[in-house]
Design a protein around this motif. Structure first.
Motif, PDB file in Angstrom:
ATOM      1  N   GLN A  34       2.039  57.417  60.526  1.00 45.24           N
ATOM      2  CA  GLN A  34       1.777  57.249  59.097  1.00 45.24           C
ATOM      3  C   GLN A  34       2.206  55.853  58.681  1.00 45.24           C
ATOM      4  N   ALA A  35       1.865  54.872  59.500  1.00 45.75           N
ATOM      5  CA  ALA A  35       2.360  53.509  59.280  1.00 45.75           C
ATOM      6  C   ALA A  35       1.891  52.924  57.955  1.00 45.75           C
ATOM      7  N   ARG A  36       0.781  53.381  57.437  1.00 44.93           N
ATOM      8  CA  ARG A  36       0.253  52.763  56.216  1.00 44.93           C
ATOM      9  C   ARG A  36       1.185  52.952  55.016  1.00 44.93           C
ATOM     10  N   GLN A  37       1.972  53.997  55.015  1.00 40.91           N
ATOM     11  CA  GLN A  37       2.901  54.176  53.884  1.00 40.91           C
ATOM     12  C   GLN A  37       4.065  53.201  53.947  1.00 40.91           C
ATOM     13  N   TYR A  38       4.219  52.480  55.097  1.00 42.24           N
ATOM     14  CA  TYR A  38       5.289  51.499  55.248  1.00 42.24           C
ATOM     15  C   TYR A  38       4.781  50.069  55.053  1.00 42.24           C
ATOM     16  N   LEU A  39       3.566  49.923  54.607  1.00 44.95           N
ATOM     17  CA  LEU A  39       3.025  48.576  54.439  1.00 44.95           C
ATOM     18  C   LEU A  39       3.764  47.814  53.347  1.00 44.95           C
ATOM     19  N   PRO A  40       4.029  46.522  53.572  1.00 45.29           N
ATOM     20  CA  PRO A  40       4.584  45.698  52.493  1.00 45.29           C
ATOM     21  C   PRO A  40       3.601  45.640  51.329  1.00 45.29           C
ATOM     22  N   ALA A  41       4.131  45.362  50.137  1.00 48.38           N
ATOM     23  CA  ALA A  41       3.302  45.384  48.934  1.00 48.38           C
ATOM     24  C   ALA A  41       2.194  44.347  48.962  1.00 48.38           C
ATOM     25  N   TRP A  42       2.377  43.234  49.740  1.00 50.70           N
ATOM     26  CA  TRP A  42       1.386  42.163  49.723  1.00 50.70           C
ATOM     27  C   TRP A  42       0.190  42.462  50.618  1.00 50.70           C
ATOM     28  N   LEU A  43       0.218  43.597  51.345  1.00 47.51           N
ATOM     29  CA  LEU A  43      -0.910  43.944  52.207  1.00 47.51           C
ATOM     30  C   LEU A  43      -1.792  44.982  51.541  1.00 47.51           C
ATOM     31  N   ASP A  44      -3.114  44.796  51.696  1.00 52.82           N
ATOM     32  CA  ASP A  44      -4.089  45.758  51.189  1.00 52.82           C
ATOM     33  C   ASP A  44      -4.384  46.769  52.296  1.00 52.82           C
ATOM     34  N   PRO A  45      -4.037  48.050  52.108  1.00 54.14           N
ATOM     35  CA  PRO A  45      -4.258  49.040  53.169  1.00 54.14           C
ATOM     36  C   PRO A  45      -5.700  49.103  53.648  1.00 54.14           C
ATOM     37  N   GLU A  46      -6.643  48.777  52.783  1.00 50.45           N
ATOM     38  CA  GLU A  46      -8.048  48.835  53.173  1.00 50.45           C
ATOM     39  C   GLU A  46      -8.411  47.753  54.188  1.00 50.45           C
ATOM     40  N   GLN A  47      -7.628  46.684  54.247  1.00 51.06           N
ATOM     41  CA  GLN A  47      -7.924  45.589  55.166  1.00 51.06           C
ATOM     42  C   GLN A  47      -7.138  45.673  56.474  1.00 51.06           C
ATOM     43  N   VAL A  48      -6.142  46.563  56.510  1.00 58.16           N
ATOM     44  CA  VAL A  48      -5.276  46.653  57.682  1.00 58.16           C
ATOM     45  C   VAL A  48      -5.887  47.578  58.730  1.00 58.16           C
ATOM     46  N   SER A  49      -5.905  47.091  59.969  1.00 56.92           N
ATOM     47  CA  SER A  49      -6.353  47.922  61.081  1.00 56.92           C
ATOM     48  C   SER A  49      -5.554  47.548  62.322  1.00 56.92           C
ATOM     49  N   PHE A  50      -5.339  48.518  63.215  1.00 53.53           N
ATOM     50  CA  PHE A  50      -4.605  48.277  64.452  1.00 53.53           C
ATOM     51  C   PHE A  50      -4.823  49.461  65.386  1.00 53.53           C
ATOM     52  N   ARG A  51      -4.368  49.292  66.618  1.00 53.74           N
ATOM     53  CA  ARG A  51      -4.480  50.356  67.607  1.00 53.74           C
ATOM     54  C   ARG A  51      -3.171  50.452  68.386  1.00 53.74           C
ATOM     55  N   VAL A  52      -2.619  51.666  68.483  1.00 52.82           N
ATOM     56  CA  VAL A  52      -1.418  51.885  69.276  1.00 52.82           C
ATOM     57  C   VAL A  52      -1.853  52.090  70.727  1.00 52.82           C
ATOM     58  N   SER A  53      -1.619  51.077  71.564  1.00 57.37           N
ATOM     59  CA  SER A  53      -2.075  51.131  72.954  1.00 57.37           C
ATOM     60  C   SER A  53      -1.069  51.775  73.890  1.00 57.37           C
ATOM     61  N   HIS A  54       0.209  51.729  73.519  1.00 53.74           N
ATOM     62  CA  HIS A  54       1.239  52.312  74.388  1.00 53.74           C
ATOM     63  C   HIS A  54       2.393  52.778  73.528  1.00 53.74           C
ATOM     64  N   LEU A  55       2.928  53.972  73.847  1.00 52.61           N
ATOM     65  CA  LEU A  55       4.054  54.514  73.111  1.00 52.61           C
ATOM     66  C   LEU A  55       4.933  55.293  74.070  1.00 52.61           C
ATOM     67  N   SER A  56       6.204  54.890  74.165  1.00 54.11           N
ATOM     68  CA  SER A  56       7.142  55.585  75.030  1.00 54.11           C
ATOM     69  C   SER A  56       8.509  55.618  74.355  1.00 54.11           C
ATOM     70  N   LEU A  57       9.530  56.087  75.072  1.00 48.81           N
ATOM     71  CA  LEU A  57      10.870  56.179  74.505  1.00 48.81           C
ATOM     72  C   LEU A  57      11.552  54.826  74.371  1.00 48.81           C
ATOM     73  N   SER A  58      10.964  53.766  74.943  1.00 44.40           N
ATOM     74  CA  SER A  58      11.601  52.453  74.881  1.00 44.40           C
ATOM     75  C   SER A  58      10.654  51.335  74.475  1.00 44.40           C
ATOM     76  N   ARG A  59       9.377  51.648  74.259  1.00 46.74           N
ATOM     77  CA  ARG A  59       8.428  50.579  73.979  1.00 46.74           C
ATOM     78  C   ARG A  59       7.230  51.108  73.204  1.00 46.74           C
ATOM     79  N   VAL A  60       6.731  50.265  72.281  1.00 44.35           N
ATOM     80  CA  VAL A  60       5.452  50.539  71.635  1.00 44.35           C
ATOM     81  C   VAL A  60       4.653  49.248  71.630  1.00 44.35           C
ATOM     82  N   LEU A  61       3.392  49.350  71.995  1.00 44.85           N
ATOM     83  CA  LEU A  61       2.493  48.198  72.030  1.00 44.85           C
ATOM     84  C   LEU A  61       1.354  48.449  71.057  1.00 44.85           C
TER      85      LEU A  61
END
Length: 266
Positions: A34-61
């Motif tokens: 639910q990363a979009r609820q943590y966006l800074p105020a200066w970012l427009d959620p409609e313009q933000v996009s990303f992909r979580v390629s890796h997620l583990s107990l010690s790393r996120v890419l």
């Protein structure tokens, strides 16, 4: 002075960006997806996009990141250590392929496309979301696309920021390559007061490159190369500038050696 202000502005924006990104991709937002609820105020959620390629107990890419029109990143690699549910340490964040588009207008004002930081408001409540700043932020293979006087330049850069949260201090080392020239930058940044000290050094800098940034009516043109150093122990009060040589090509041929100057402001 104009080039100095430009470099300072760009470097300051870089610092703001990496710190905000550190908070934006913090572990609670990624794990809950639910990363979009943590966006800074200066970012427009409609313009933000990303992909979580890796997620583990010690790393996120996170890859293919678009924050706004003119602010894009290839990837952000976050390494972290989960001590317990209420404590997470972030040793490092690596930002790769950051592209920023900067514009200098006719009044020589610098703006970064997509970066619109809100003005602080008196009495505004602070965010309840904890921002977990990393111990270190590394920026690799990145660039600023600068548009000025109807021309466009690409300025590659890389850097490293070491963050001491208890001291509220950030120490930055960066390399910038405007027009093929190498400029080394070191900055100390107070998280409460912004940049406090700065050093810029360039060996064998081609002075003729400055001619393209001088006002057209001046008629002044420089030539040759020089070792340039700009040091400010306090950016609000004192600047020290030294050049190994300064040769003028127009309106007259003349040169000075070993120039040093100190600018002090009240």
């Amino acid at each position: 002075m104009r080039s100095k202000a430009l470099i300072l502005s760009i470097t300051g924006v870089l610092l703001v960006l990496v710190i905000l990104m550190s908070g934006y991709i913090s572990l609670p937002g990624i794990v809950s997806f639910q990363a979009r609820q943590y966006l800074p105020a200066w970012l427009d959620p409609e313009q933000v996009s990303f992909r979580v390629s890796h997620l583990s107990l010690s790393r996120v890419l996170v890859t293919d990141i678009r924050l706004a029109d003119g602010l894009e990143l290839d990837s952000v690699d976050v390494r972290y250590k989960v001590r317990h549910l209420s404590e997470v340490e972030i040793p490092s964040v690596t930002v790769s392929g950051l592209t920023m588009h900067a514009v200098v207008d006719k009044e020589n004002r610098l703006t970064i496309r997509g970066l619109h930081l809100p003005e602080p408001q008196a009495g505004a409540a602070s965010s309840t979301i904890p921002v977990m700043l990393p111990d270190e932020v590394v920026i690799r293979s990145s660039q600023v696309v600068l548009t000025a006087r109807g021309r466009q330049w690409r300025i590659p850069f890389s850097g490293r920021a070491r963050i001491s949260t208890p001291q509220g201090r950030v120490d930055i080392e960066a390399m910038l390559y405007p027009l093929g020239q190498a400029i080394a930058a070191k900055l100390a940044h107070d998280l409460e007061e912004s940049v406090t000290s700065m050093t810029l050094t360039a060996h064998g800098f081609d002075l003729s490159l400055v001619n393209g940034f001088l006002p057209d009516p001046s008629g002044v043109m420089f030539k040759g190369v020089s070792d340039v150093a700009i040091n400010s122990p306090d950016v609000r009060r004192q600047w020290e500038v030294s050049l190994s040589r300064l040769h003028m090509a127009h309106p007259l041929s003349a040169g000075l050696e070993n120039i040093k100057a100190v600018l002090v402001t009240d």
